[in-house]
Design a protein around this motif. Structure first.
Motif, PDB file in Angstrom:
ATOM      1  N   TYR A  39       0.831  -1.206   0.000  1.00 17.35           N
ATOM      2  CA  TYR A  39       0.000   0.000   0.000  1.00 17.35           C
ATOM      3  C   TYR A  39       0.866   1.257   0.000  1.00 17.35           C
ATOM      4  O   TYR A  39       0.599   2.205  -0.743  1.00 17.35           O
ATOM      5  CB  TYR A  39      -0.955   0.029   1.199  1.00 17.35           C
ATOM      6  N   LEU A  40       1.905   1.260   0.831  1.00 16.65           N
ATOM      7  CA  LEU A  40       2.756   2.450   0.909  1.00 16.65           C
ATOM      8  C   LEU A  40       3.538   2.667  -0.385  1.00 16.65           C
ATOM      9  O   LEU A  40       3.736   3.815  -0.800  1.00 16.65           O
ATOM     10  CB  LEU A  40       3.693   2.356   2.114  1.00 16.65           C
ATOM     11  N   VAL A  41       3.943   1.595  -1.039  1.00 18.81           N
ATOM     12  CA  VAL A  41       4.605   1.725  -2.341  1.00 18.81           C
ATOM     13  C   VAL A  41       3.615   2.268  -3.372  1.00 18.81           C
ATOM     14  O   VAL A  41       3.950   3.123  -4.186  1.00 18.81           O
ATOM     15  CB  VAL A  41       5.197   0.369  -2.798  1.00 18.81           C
ATOM     16  N   GLU A  42       2.392   1.789  -3.307  1.00 26.57           N
ATOM     17  CA  GLU A  42       1.339   2.242  -4.222  1.00 26.57           C
ATOM     18  C   GLU A  42       1.084   3.744  -4.075  1.00 26.57           C
ATOM     19  O   GLU A  42       0.826   4.443  -5.057  1.00 26.57           O
ATOM     20  CB  GLU A  42       0.055   1.466  -3.930  1.00 26.57           C
ATOM     21  N   CYS A  43       1.182   4.264  -2.846  1.00 26.76           N
ATOM     22  CA  CYS A  43       0.959   5.695  -2.601  1.00 26.76           C
ATOM     23  C   CYS A  43       2.119   6.556  -3.095  1.00 26.76           C
ATOM     24  O   CYS A  43       1.946   7.756  -3.299  1.00 26.76           O
ATOM     25  CB  CYS A  43       0.759   5.944  -1.112  1.00 26.76           C
ATOM     26  N   GLU A  94      -8.236  14.189  -1.020  1.00 28.74           N
ATOM     27  CA  GLU A  94      -8.615  12.766  -1.022  1.00 28.74           C
ATOM     28  C   GLU A  94      -8.782  12.291   0.418  1.00 28.74           C
ATOM     29  O   GLU A  94      -7.999  11.499   0.932  1.00 28.74           O
ATOM     30  CB  GLU A  94      -7.559  11.938  -1.747  1.00 28.74           C
ATOM     31  N   ARG A  95      -9.812  12.768   1.051  1.00 29.16           N
ATOM     32  CA  ARG A  95     -10.024  12.510   2.477  1.00 29.16           C
ATOM     33  C   ARG A  95     -10.118  11.016   2.794  1.00 29.16           C
ATOM     34  O   ARG A  95      -9.507  10.539   3.736  1.00 29.16           O
ATOM     35  CB  ARG A  95     -11.288  13.233   2.930  1.00 29.16           C
ATOM     36  N   SER A  96     -10.884  10.261   2.039  1.00 27.82           N
ATOM     37  CA  SER A  96     -11.072   8.843   2.349  1.00 27.82           C
ATOM     38  C   SER A  96      -9.780   8.054   2.109  1.00 27.82           C
ATOM     39  O   SER A  96      -9.466   7.139   2.863  1.00 27.82           O
ATOM     40  CB  SER A  96     -12.231   8.256   1.559  1.00 27.82           C
ATOM     41  N   LYS A  97      -9.017   8.412   1.090  1.00 28.25           N
ATOM     42  CA  LYS A  97      -7.731   7.734   0.857  1.00 28.25           C
ATOM     43  C   LYS A  97      -6.751   8.071   1.970  1.00 28.25           C
ATOM     44  O   LYS A  97      -5.986   7.215   2.412  1.00 28.25           O
ATOM     45  CB  LYS A  97      -7.145   8.125  -0.496  1.00 28.25           C
ATOM     46  N   ASN A  98      -6.789   9.307   2.442  1.00 34.44           N
ATOM     47  CA  ASN A  98      -5.924   9.690   3.557  1.00 34.44           C
ATOM     48  C   ASN A  98      -6.298   8.949   4.830  1.00 34.44           C
ATOM     49  O   ASN A  98      -5.429   8.612   5.635  1.00 34.44           O
ATOM     50  CB  ASN A  98      -5.981  11.200   3.779  1.00 34.44           C
ATOM     51  N   LEU A  99      -7.578   8.670   5.019  1.00 29.94           N
ATOM     52  CA  LEU A  99      -8.021   7.883   6.165  1.00 29.94           C
ATOM     53  C   LEU A  99      -7.464   6.460   6.084  1.00 29.94           C
ATOM     54  O   LEU A  99      -6.977   5.915   7.079  1.00 29.94           O
ATOM     55  CB  LEU A  99      -9.555   7.849   6.231  1.00 29.94           C
ATOM     56  N   LEU A 100      -7.497   5.879   4.891  1.00 34.53           N
ATOM     57  CA  LEU A 100      -6.913   4.546   4.710  1.00 34.53           C
ATOM     58  C   LEU A 100      -5.413   4.582   4.969  1.00 34.53           C
ATOM     59  O   LEU A 100      -4.869   3.694   5.635  1.00 34.53           O
ATOM     60  CB  LEU A 100      -7.207   4.008   3.306  1.00 34.53           C
ATOM     61  N   THR A 101      -4.743   5.602   4.469  1.00 37.07           N
ATOM     62  CA  THR A 101      -3.298   5.721   4.697  1.00 37.07           C
ATOM     63  C   THR A 101      -2.997   5.815   6.187  1.00 37.07           C
ATOM     64  O   THR A 101      -2.059   5.174   6.680  1.00 37.07           O
ATOM     65  CB  THR A 101      -2.735   6.952   3.957  1.00 37.07           C
ATOM     66  N   LEU A 102      -3.792   6.575   6.908  1.00 40.83           N
ATOM     67  CA  LEU A 102      -3.613   6.688   8.358  1.00 40.83           C
ATOM     68  C   LEU A 102      -3.763   5.336   9.036  1.00 40.83           C
ATOM     69  O   LEU A 102      -2.959   4.965   9.893  1.00 40.83           O
ATOM     70  CB  LEU A 102      -4.618   7.679   8.937  1.00 40.83           C
ATOM     71  N   GLU A 103      -4.778   4.568   8.648  1.00 42.63           N
ATOM     72  CA  GLU A 103      -4.990   3.255   9.273  1.00 42.63           C
ATOM     73  C   GLU A 103      -3.881   2.272   8.902  1.00 42.63           C
ATOM     74  O   GLU A 103      -3.485   1.448   9.725  1.00 42.63           O
ATOM     75  CB  GLU A 103      -6.356   2.699   8.904  1.00 42.63           C
ATOM     76  N   VAL A 104      -3.368   2.348   7.687  1.00 43.40           N
ATOM     77  CA  VAL A 104      -2.244   1.481   7.290  1.00 43.40           C
ATOM     78  C   VAL A 104      -1.004   1.851   8.103  1.00 43.40           C
ATOM     79  O   VAL A 104      -0.266   0.969   8.566  1.00 43.40           O
ATOM     80  CB  VAL A 104      -1.986   1.567   5.772  1.00 43.40           C
ATOM     81  N   LEU A 105      -0.786   3.136   8.311  1.00 41.47           N
ATOM     82  CA  LEU A 105       0.352   3.560   9.141  1.00 41.47           C
ATOM     83  C   LEU A 105       0.158   3.136  10.594  1.00 41.47           C
ATOM     84  O   LEU A 105       1.120   2.750  11.266  1.00 41.47           O
ATOM     85  CB  LEU A 105       0.552   5.065   9.032  1.00 41.47           C
ATOM     86  N   ASN A 106      -1.080   3.192  11.083  1.00 41.02           N
ATOM     87  CA  ASN A 106      -1.364   2.682  12.434  1.00 41.02           C
ATOM     88  C   ASN A 106      -1.080   1.194  12.523  1.00 41.02           C
ATOM     89  O   ASN A 106      -0.522   0.719  13.514  1.00 41.02           O
ATOM     90  CB  ASN A 106      -2.811   2.961  12.830  1.00 41.02           C
ATOM     91  N   LEU A 107      -1.472   0.448  11.487  1.00 45.79           N
ATOM     92  CA  LEU A 107      -1.188  -0.983  11.457  1.00 45.79           C
ATOM     93  C   LEU A 107       0.315  -1.215  11.499  1.00 45.79           C
ATOM     94  O   LEU A 107       0.797  -2.066  12.256  1.00 45.79           O
ATOM     95  CB  LEU A 107      -1.797  -1.621  10.201  1.00 45.79           C
ATOM     96  N   CYS A 108       1.062  -0.446  10.736  1.00 49.48           N
ATOM     97  CA  CYS A 108       2.524  -0.559  10.735  1.00 49.48           C
ATOM     98  C   CYS A 108       3.084  -0.267  12.124  1.00 49.48           C
ATOM     99  O   CYS A 108       3.966  -0.979  12.608  1.00 49.48           O
ATOM    100  CB  CYS A 108       3.109   0.392   9.692  1.00 49.48           C
ATOM    101  N   LYS A 109       2.555   0.759  12.780  1.00 46.73           N
ATOM    102  CA  LYS A 109       2.996   1.107  14.136  1.00 46.73           C
ATOM    103  C   LYS A 109       2.741  -0.047  15.104  1.00 46.73           C
ATOM    104  O   LYS A 109       3.609  -0.417  15.892  1.00 46.73           O
ATOM    105  CB  LYS A 109       2.278   2.365  14.616  1.00 46.73           C
TER     106      LYS A 109
END
Length: 133
Positions: free
Chosen positions: A90-94, A102-117
């Motif tokens: 996902y992060l490579v895709e971004c 892109e509010r909803s995509k930014n929300l997904l990015t935030l959750e993916v970063l939370n998952l990484c954390k």
């Protein structure tokens, strides 16, 4: 107790497939990513690692050494190992770019970063090279 009931209703394969499905809206994928964190990562037998605070003097470092990260004492199943690939892809895709509109995509990015954390915090990564990928 409630987590066990929810885990019975929402199997890992289903939640992961939904979080990874690019045909679904970003905000829905973000919700499934958050479910992954709370149903499968942030729960027993996994626990946050207490990292030691090590201080070194730059002059004392003779050569760069391979840094070994603390790993989880619990066995991380192959099923959960796939989460690292999900985060990476996902992060490579971004491509490191976010657009404020892109509010909803930014929300997904935030959750993916939370998952990484959470994956880092609970010892899913074994060494620094895995994080650099």
């Amino acid at each position: 107790q409630c987590i066990n009931v929810l885990e019975g209703l929402y199997k890992f394969d289903f939640i992961y497939a939904c979080a990874n499905d690019q045909r679904l809206p970003f905000d829905l994928r973000a919700r499934f990513t958050k479910l992954i964190i709370h149903l499968f990562v942030d729960r027993e037998p996994f626990e946050p690692l207490t990292l030691p605070s090590l201080t070194t003097v730059w002059d004392d470092i003779r050569k760069p050494e391979y840094v070994k990260l603390m790993s989880s004492h619990a066995k991380i199943t192959q099923q959960l190992q796939v989460l690292k690939k999900f985060v990476r892809s996902y992060l490579v895709e971004c491509k490191g770019v976010q657009k404020s509109y892109e509010r909803s995509k930014n929300l997904l990015t935030l959750e993916v970063l939370n998952l990484c954390k959470f994956l880092c915090r609970f010892g899913f990564y074994l060494d620094e090279s895995e994080l650099e990928e």
